[in-house]
Write a protein that holds these residues in place. Structure first.
Motif, PDB file in Angstrom:
ATOM      1  N   GLY A  17      13.283  -7.409  -5.692  1.00 31.16           N
ATOM      2  CA  GLY A  17      12.742  -6.166  -6.231  1.00 31.16           C
ATOM      3  C   GLY A  17      12.741  -6.094  -7.743  1.00 31.16           C
ATOM      4  O   GLY A  17      12.807  -5.013  -8.327  1.00 31.16           O
ATOM      5  N   GLU A  18      12.610  -7.246  -8.403  1.00 26.79           N
ATOM      6  CA  GLU A  18      12.774  -7.265  -9.863  1.00 26.79           C
ATOM      7  C   GLU A  18      11.622  -6.638 -10.636  1.00 26.79           C
ATOM      8  O   GLU A  18      11.720  -6.415 -11.841  1.00 26.79           O
ATOM      9  CB  GLU A  18      12.997  -8.707 -10.352  1.00 26.79           C
ATOM     10  N   GLN A  19      10.505  -6.320  -9.934  1.00 22.85           N
ATOM     11  CA  GLN A  19       9.388  -5.659 -10.606  1.00 22.85           C
ATOM     12  C   GLN A  19       9.411  -4.146 -10.415  1.00 22.85           C
ATOM     13  O   GLN A  19       8.478  -3.455 -10.834  1.00 22.85           O
ATOM     14  CB  GLN A  19       8.058  -6.229 -10.113  1.00 22.85           C
ATOM     15  N   GLY A  20      10.446  -3.624  -9.818  1.00 23.01           N
ATOM     16  CA  GLY A  20      10.534  -2.184  -9.626  1.00 23.01           C
ATOM     17  C   GLY A  20      10.824  -1.450 -10.916  1.00 23.01           C
ATOM     18  O   GLY A  20      11.302  -2.036 -11.899  1.00 23.01           O
ATOM     19  N   LEU A  21      10.520  -0.151 -10.914  1.00 25.26           N
ATOM     20  CA  LEU A  21      10.928   0.686 -12.041  1.00 25.26           C
ATOM     21  C   LEU A  21      12.445   0.837 -12.013  1.00 25.26           C
ATOM     22  O   LEU A  21      13.084   0.611 -10.987  1.00 25.26           O
ATOM     23  CB  LEU A  21      10.264   2.060 -11.946  1.00 25.26           C
ATOM     24  N   ALA A  22      13.008   1.242 -13.123  1.00 25.80           N
ATOM     25  CA  ALA A  22      14.460   1.385 -13.184  1.00 25.80           C
ATOM     26  C   ALA A  22      14.824   2.621 -13.983  1.00 25.80           C
ATOM     27  O   ALA A  22      14.053   3.091 -14.809  1.00 25.80           O
ATOM     28  CB  ALA A  22      15.097   0.148 -13.817  1.00 25.80           C
ATOM     29  N   GLU A  23      16.018   3.127 -13.703  1.00 24.48           N
ATOM     30  CA  GLU A  23      16.500   4.294 -14.430  1.00 24.48           C
ATOM     31  C   GLU A  23      16.718   3.941 -15.897  1.00 24.48           C
ATOM     32  O   GLU A  23      16.865   2.763 -16.253  1.00 24.48           O
ATOM     33  CB  GLU A  23      17.821   4.770 -13.834  1.00 24.48           C
ATOM     34  N   PRO A  24      16.712   4.927 -16.798  1.00 26.10           N
ATOM     35  CA  PRO A  24      16.979   4.642 -18.205  1.00 26.10           C
ATOM     36  C   PRO A  24      18.301   3.899 -18.374  1.00 26.10           C
ATOM     37  O   PRO A  24      19.299   4.229 -17.752  1.00 26.10           O
ATOM     38  CB  PRO A  24      17.052   6.040 -18.830  1.00 26.10           C
ATOM     39  N   GLY A  25      18.289   2.865 -19.219  1.00 25.52           N
ATOM     40  CA  GLY A  25      19.500   2.087 -19.466  1.00 25.52           C
ATOM     41  C   GLY A  25      19.672   0.915 -18.523  1.00 25.52           C
ATOM     42  O   GLY A  25      20.575   0.115 -18.694  1.00 25.52           O
ATOM     43  N   VAL A  26      18.777   0.793 -17.520  1.00 25.78           N
ATOM     44  CA  VAL A  26      18.826  -0.337 -16.600  1.00 25.78           C
ATOM     45  C   VAL A  26      17.619  -1.215 -16.871  1.00 25.78           C
ATOM     46  O   VAL A  26      16.493  -0.722 -16.952  1.00 25.78           O
ATOM     47  CB  VAL A  26      18.817   0.125 -15.129  1.00 25.78           C
ATOM     48  N   ALA A  27      17.839  -2.510 -17.003  1.00 25.09           N
ATOM     49  CA  ALA A  27      16.741  -3.417 -17.310  1.00 25.09           C
ATOM     50  C   ALA A  27      15.649  -3.314 -16.260  1.00 25.09           C
ATOM     51  O   ALA A  27      15.916  -3.178 -15.074  1.00 25.09           O
ATOM     52  CB  ALA A  27      17.264  -4.855 -17.363  1.00 25.09           C
ATOM     53  N   SER A  28      14.386  -3.336 -16.705  1.00 26.28           N
ATOM     54  CA  SER A  28      13.257  -3.282 -15.780  1.00 26.28           C
ATOM     55  C   SER A  28      12.342  -4.461 -16.041  1.00 26.28           C
ATOM     56  O   SER A  28      12.778  -5.499 -16.512  1.00 26.28           O
ATOM     57  CB  SER A  28      12.532  -1.933 -15.911  1.00 26.28           C
ATOM     58  N   ALA A  29      11.042  -4.293 -15.769  1.00 26.03           N
ATOM     59  CA  ALA A  29      10.115  -5.421 -15.747  1.00 26.03           C
ATOM     60  C   ALA A  29      10.228  -6.395 -16.923  1.00 26.03           C
ATOM     61  O   ALA A  29      10.181  -7.603 -16.709  1.00 26.03           O
ATOM     62  CB  ALA A  29       8.684  -4.900 -15.619  1.00 26.03           C
ATOM     63  N   PRO A  30      10.391  -5.943 -18.199  1.00 30.87           N
ATOM     64  CA  PRO A  30      10.505  -6.933 -19.266  1.00 30.87           C
ATOM     65  C   PRO A  30      11.729  -7.846 -19.114  1.00 30.87           C
ATOM     66  O   PRO A  30      11.770  -8.928 -19.664  1.00 30.87           O
ATOM     67  CB  PRO A  30      10.619  -6.065 -20.528  1.00 30.87           C
ATOM     68  N   ASP A  31      12.731  -7.378 -18.401  1.00 33.01           N
ATOM     69  CA  ASP A  31      13.929  -8.180 -18.158  1.00 33.01           C
ATOM     70  C   ASP A  31      14.163  -8.238 -16.654  1.00 33.01           C
ATOM     71  O   ASP A  31      15.210  -7.857 -16.144  1.00 33.01           O
ATOM     72  CB  ASP A  31      15.125  -7.552 -18.882  1.00 33.01           C
ATOM     73  N   ALA A  32      13.154  -8.715 -15.945  1.00 38.75           N
ATOM     74  CA  ALA A  32      13.151  -8.677 -14.486  1.00 38.75           C
ATOM     75  C   ALA A  32      14.369  -9.339 -13.843  1.00 38.75           C
ATOM     76  O   ALA A  32      14.920  -8.807 -12.877  1.00 38.75           O
ATOM     77  CB  ALA A  32      11.859  -9.293 -13.948  1.00 38.75           C
TER      78      ALA A  32
ATOM     79  N   VAL B 273      20.665 -11.719   4.664  1.00 37.87           N
ATOM     80  CA  VAL B 273      20.028 -12.960   4.226  1.00 37.87           C
ATOM     81  C   VAL B 273      19.004 -12.602   3.150  1.00 37.87           C
ATOM     82  O   VAL B 273      18.108 -11.789   3.391  1.00 37.87           O
ATOM     83  CB  VAL B 273      19.322 -13.689   5.391  1.00 37.87           C
ATOM     84  N   GLU B 274      19.145 -13.200   1.982  1.00 38.53           N
ATOM     85  CA  GLU B 274      18.199 -12.965   0.884  1.00 38.53           C
ATOM     86  C   GLU B 274      17.297 -14.193   0.743  1.00 38.53           C
ATOM     87  O   GLU B 274      17.771 -15.279   0.427  1.00 38.53           O
ATOM     88  CB  GLU B 274      18.962 -12.697  -0.405  1.00 38.53           C
ATOM     89  N   LEU B 275      16.002 -14.011   0.997  1.00 42.54           N
ATOM     90  CA  LEU B 275      15.071 -15.134   0.930  1.00 42.54           C
ATOM     91  C   LEU B 275      14.737 -15.510  -0.508  1.00 42.54           C
ATOM     92  O   LEU B 275      14.324 -16.639  -0.774  1.00 42.54           O
ATOM     93  CB  LEU B 275      13.792 -14.808   1.705  1.00 42.54           C
ATOM     94  N   GLY B 276      14.865 -14.586  -1.439  1.00 43.04           N
ATOM     95  CA  GLY B 276      14.760 -14.914  -2.855  1.00 43.04           C
ATOM     96  C   GLY B 276      13.357 -15.106  -3.402  1.00 43.04           C
ATOM     97  O   GLY B 276      13.190 -15.684  -4.480  1.00 43.04           O
ATOM     98  N   TYR B 277      12.345 -14.615  -2.710  1.00 48.37           N
ATOM     99  CA  TYR B 277      10.985 -14.726  -3.239  1.00 48.37           C
ATOM    100  C   TYR B 277      10.801 -13.763  -4.418  1.00 48.37           C
ATOM    101  O   TYR B 277      11.409 -12.689  -4.459  1.00 48.37           O
ATOM    102  CB  TYR B 277       9.956 -14.396  -2.167  1.00 48.37           C
ATOM    103  N   PRO B 278       9.928 -14.098  -5.377  1.00 50.97           N
ATOM    104  CA  PRO B 278       9.655 -13.174  -6.484  1.00 50.97           C
ATOM    105  C   PRO B 278       8.937 -11.917  -5.980  1.00 50.97           C
ATOM    106  O   PRO B 278       8.080 -11.990  -5.096  1.00 50.97           O
ATOM    107  CB  PRO B 278       8.736 -13.977  -7.411  1.00 50.97           C
ATOM    108  N   ASP B 279       9.295 -10.791  -6.546  1.00 49.29           N
ATOM    109  CA  ASP B 279       8.639  -9.519  -6.261  1.00 49.29           C
ATOM    110  C   ASP B 279       7.222  -9.566  -6.836  1.00 49.29           C
ATOM    111  O   ASP B 279       7.022  -9.921  -7.999  1.00 49.29           O
ATOM    112  CB  ASP B 279       9.458  -8.414  -6.939  1.00 49.29           C
ATOM    113  N   SER B 280       6.222  -9.187  -6.040  1.00 48.32           N
ATOM    114  CA  SER B 280       4.828  -9.259  -6.488  1.00 48.32           C
ATOM    115  C   SER B 280       4.438  -8.135  -7.430  1.00 48.32           C
ATOM    116  O   SER B 280       3.472  -8.269  -8.188  1.00 48.32           O
ATOM    117  CB  SER B 280       3.889  -9.222  -5.274  1.00 48.32           C
ATOM    118  N   GLY B 281       5.144  -6.992  -7.367  1.00 46.91           N
ATOM    119  CA  GLY B 281       4.663  -5.811  -8.077  1.00 46.91           C
ATOM    120  C   GLY B 281       3.570  -5.132  -7.271  1.00 46.91           C
ATOM    121  O   GLY B 281       2.955  -5.731  -6.380  1.00 46.91           O
ATOM    122  N   MET B 282       3.298  -3.883  -7.583  1.00 45.40           N
ATOM    123  CA  MET B 282       2.371  -3.090  -6.783  1.00 45.40           C
ATOM    124  C   MET B 282       0.973  -3.674  -6.753  1.00 45.40           C
ATOM    125  O   MET B 282       0.250  -3.547  -5.763  1.00 45.40           O
ATOM    126  CB  MET B 282       2.329  -1.645  -7.321  1.00 45.40           C
TER     127      MET B 282
END
Length: 266
Positions: free
Chosen positions: A41-56, A80-89
């Motif tokens: 889920g590294e392309q998700g939005l994040a709360e203020p102070g939490v790294a988001s897309a620029p620091d996926a 089980v985490e398959l570890g695929y990259p998040d595609s983004g919306m």
């Protein structure tokens, strides 16, 4: 009789939103539940102070930690985490949605076979609200169940008619999450006639709400109200009313979905 259910999801927090109550119910009934997560889920939005897309990668690591906390609160026996990259919306990042379906399905089928799974949960054919990773979960899940001979596939969805009514009410109050609209939801998820099982999870609302709240990074971010934040703030009696049902389109025997369940009102 104890059964095994494997729940296949796209991003951390999906497991709590769509199947959290059903997972907690199955665990309470003595069944084994295995959670399989496609991406971090590294392309998700994040709360203020939490790294988001620029620091996926940093956000992905944060969300993996939140996933483990959510799974523990629901009682999952294995993650089980398959570890695929998040595609983004919009799949602008490539990622999970662009991986060959057969490759994903074979990995998932190996898990289903090793677990002797009786049930696989996946998503409906619309991918819920149409996220490319949710569509890929549906495609790969259906194929994996076929490859592994898993007898029951339960497609997690939402009753579209109820969702649209709630969305129009929220729009009038101007607190509708900005990522969705009532008009868009009218073309998403499932028509009531398609749904085979409505699972009463009101007795497990406390665990479901706690699992949702574990995904702290997804309660904020962007310029609009987030769904997790909106639902997570509800007092428990209102949460039970709003989030006390989970919906599935089931092929095969739905017995595990009914374990320990009380009849729905109406």
């Amino acid at each position: 009789m104890s059964l095994t259910m494997v729940c296949f999801h796209a991003h951390p927090d999906d497991e709590a939103l769509l199947t959290g109550g059903t997972v907690a119910m199955a665990v309470a009934a003595g069944h084994r539940v295995v959670l399989v997560m496609a991406t971090n889920g590294e392309q998700g939005l994040a709360e203020p102070g939490v790294a988001s897309a620029p620091d996926a990668p940093a956000l992905g690591a944060r969300r993996r930690t939140e996933l483990q906390a959510s799974a523990a609160l629901l009682g999952c026996h294995r993650v089980v985490e398959l570890g695929y990259p998040d595609s983004g919306m919009h799949a602008e990042h490539g990622g999970f949605s662009t991986v060959p379906v057969e490759d994903i399905a074979r990995r998932l089928a190996d898990i289903l076979t090793a677990e002797a799974a009786d049930v696989l949960t996946t998503y409906d054919a619309r991918g819920g609200y149409g996220h490319p990773d949710h569509l890929q979960v549906h495609r790969a899940g259906v194929l994996a169940a076929h490859l592994a001979g898993t007898p029951t596939v339960a497609e997690a969805t939402v009753d579209r008619s109820r969702l649209v009514r709630a969305a129009r009410w929220l729009e009038r109050l101007r607190i509708m999450p900005g990522t969705v609209s009532a008009d868009r939801l009218a073309r998403s998820y499932a028509d009531p006639a398609e749904i085979t099982d409505r699972v009463d999870v009101r007795r497990f609302a406390r665990a479901k709400r706690a699992a949702m709240r574990a995904h702290v990074s997804q309660a904020g971010g962007g310029d609009n109200v987030r769904t997790l934040a909106l639902l997570g703030r509800l007092p428990l009696p209102l949460f039970r009313l709003v989030c006390g049902t989970e919906w599935f389109i089931v092929s095969g025997s739905p017995a595990i979905l009914r374990s320990g369940q009380q009849p729905l009102d109406g």
